[in-house]
Design a protein around this motif. Sequence first.
Motif, PDB file in Angstrom:
ATOM      1  N   THR A  56     -39.550 -37.098  39.921  1.00 15.47           N
ATOM      2  CA  THR A  56     -39.617 -35.792  39.327  1.00 15.47           C
ATOM      3  C   THR A  56     -38.706 -35.571  38.476  1.00 15.47           C
ATOM      4  O   THR A  56     -37.102 -35.596  38.883  1.00 15.47           O
ATOM      5  CB  THR A  56     -39.766 -34.848  40.627  1.00 15.47           C
ATOM      6  N   TYR A  57     -38.734 -34.829  37.371  1.00 14.09           N
ATOM      7  CA  TYR A  57     -37.629 -34.299  36.689  1.00 14.09           C
ATOM      8  C   TYR A  57     -37.984 -32.941  36.564  1.00 14.09           C
ATOM      9  O   TYR A  57     -38.734 -32.323  36.362  1.00 14.09           O
ATOM     10  CB  TYR A  57     -37.936 -35.142  35.260  1.00 14.09           C
ATOM     11  N   VAL A  58     -36.697 -32.531  36.697  1.00 17.89           N
ATOM     12  CA  VAL A  58     -36.566 -30.722  36.980  1.00 17.89           C
ATOM     13  C   VAL A  58     -36.337 -30.075  35.563  1.00 17.89           C
ATOM     14  O   VAL A  58     -35.521 -30.475  34.730  1.00 17.89           O
ATOM     15  CB  VAL A  58     -35.352 -30.428  37.941  1.00 17.89           C
ATOM     16  N   ASP A  70     -32.185 -32.552  36.455  1.00 15.78           N
ATOM     17  CA  ASP A  70     -31.901 -33.275  37.695  1.00 15.78           C
ATOM     18  C   ASP A  70     -33.178 -34.106  37.841  1.00 15.78           C
ATOM     19  O   ASP A  70     -34.194 -33.829  37.334  1.00 15.78           O
ATOM     20  CB  ASP A  70     -31.879 -32.558  38.983  1.00 15.78           C
ATOM     21  N   TYR A  75     -44.887 -27.383  39.783  1.00 13.19           N
ATOM     22  CA  TYR A  75     -43.791 -26.805  40.227  1.00 13.19           C
ATOM     23  C   TYR A  75     -43.121 -27.385  41.247  1.00 13.19           C
ATOM     24  O   TYR A  75     -43.523 -28.232  42.050  1.00 13.19           O
ATOM     25  CB  TYR A  75     -44.332 -25.302  40.664  1.00 13.19           C
ATOM     26  N   ILE A  76     -41.847 -27.115  41.363  1.00 14.69           N
ATOM     27  CA  ILE A  76     -40.698 -27.403  42.737  1.00 14.69           C
ATOM     28  C   ILE A  76     -40.458 -26.110  43.106  1.00 14.69           C
ATOM     29  O   ILE A  76     -39.768 -25.246  42.600  1.00 14.69           O
ATOM     30  CB  ILE A  76     -39.864 -28.573  42.248  1.00 14.69           C
ATOM     31  N   ARG A 133     -31.716 -36.758  45.333  1.00  9.61           N
ATOM     32  CA  ARG A 133     -31.413 -36.610  43.799  1.00  9.61           C
ATOM     33  C   ARG A 133     -30.829 -37.747  43.537  1.00  9.61           C
ATOM     34  O   ARG A 133     -29.782 -38.002  44.138  1.00  9.61           O
ATOM     35  CB  ARG A 133     -30.754 -35.223  43.848  1.00  9.61           C
ATOM     36  N   GLU A 168     -31.436 -27.759  35.908  1.00  8.39           N
ATOM     37  CA  GLU A 168     -32.322 -28.532  34.821  1.00  8.39           C
ATOM     38  C   GLU A 168     -31.848 -29.874  34.595  1.00  8.39           C
ATOM     39  O   GLU A 168     -30.603 -30.177  34.530  1.00  8.39           O
ATOM     40  CB  GLU A 168     -32.361 -27.730  33.625  1.00  8.39           C
ATOM     41  N   LEU A 176     -31.158 -27.018  42.645  1.00  9.98           N
ATOM     42  CA  LEU A 176     -31.396 -28.002  41.504  1.00  9.98           C
ATOM     43  C   LEU A 176     -31.212 -27.290  40.272  1.00  9.98           C
ATOM     44  O   LEU A 176     -31.452 -26.120  39.870  1.00  9.98           O
ATOM     45  CB  LEU A 176     -32.913 -28.153  41.638  1.00  9.98           C
ATOM     46  N   VAL A 217     -43.017 -30.501  45.704  1.00  5.89           N
ATOM     47  CA  VAL A 217     -43.711 -30.437  44.204  1.00  5.89           C
ATOM     48  C   VAL A 217     -44.985 -30.288  44.490  1.00  5.89           C
ATOM     49  O   VAL A 217     -45.750 -30.765  45.530  1.00  5.89           O
ATOM     50  CB  VAL A 217     -43.375 -31.948  43.602  1.00  5.89           C
TER      51      VAL A 217
END
Length: 177
Positions: free
Chosen positions: A35-37, A50, A82-83, A165, A48, A46, A71
């Motif tokens: 997952t890409y934030v 991450d 969304y997370i 992470r 941006e 978290l 997620v």
Amino acid sequence: MSKDKIKKEIYEWIKSIGLAVIIAILIKTFIFNSTYVLGSSMYPTLHEKDRLFTNKVVYFFNEPQRGDIVVLKAPDDPEKDYIKRVIAIEGDLIAIKNGKVYVNNKLLKEEYIREGSYTYGNIKLKVPQGHVFVLGDNRERGASKDSRYFGPVPIDLIKGKASFRYFPFDNRFGFLY
């Protein structure tokens, strides 16, 4: 080396690479996802850009728990994910008043949000069966589209639990709480 030996060697390599690709696809499809934030809705937990590993299997065996970072398929836009953090589970009474969050009439200790944060909204509801109530950790006005905006989330929209992470390689690297 004979032509037959070379052909056999190439065939073995193709089989090995094919098997590795199939295993990778199965792992990504059924077990873990990356997952890409994007955005700051989960700040300060978290940031941006991450990158996280999301465990897709955990909710086949257990229900989401309070505090899980999940997620989910965006209830307001099926093209997005969304997370968010699970704040309340089915049957819980959730209330937001005077900038504070209460679960089952007890003030929620939220060590993951910025000290002095004000949670906007005036909500009092019981989380329906098969749903969870989620919030972003960033409680600034307009910073997070969450259950204050779209209501409790059906559990079947949850795609997995963000658990680790793996980027960036700094002091935030590691398991998420």
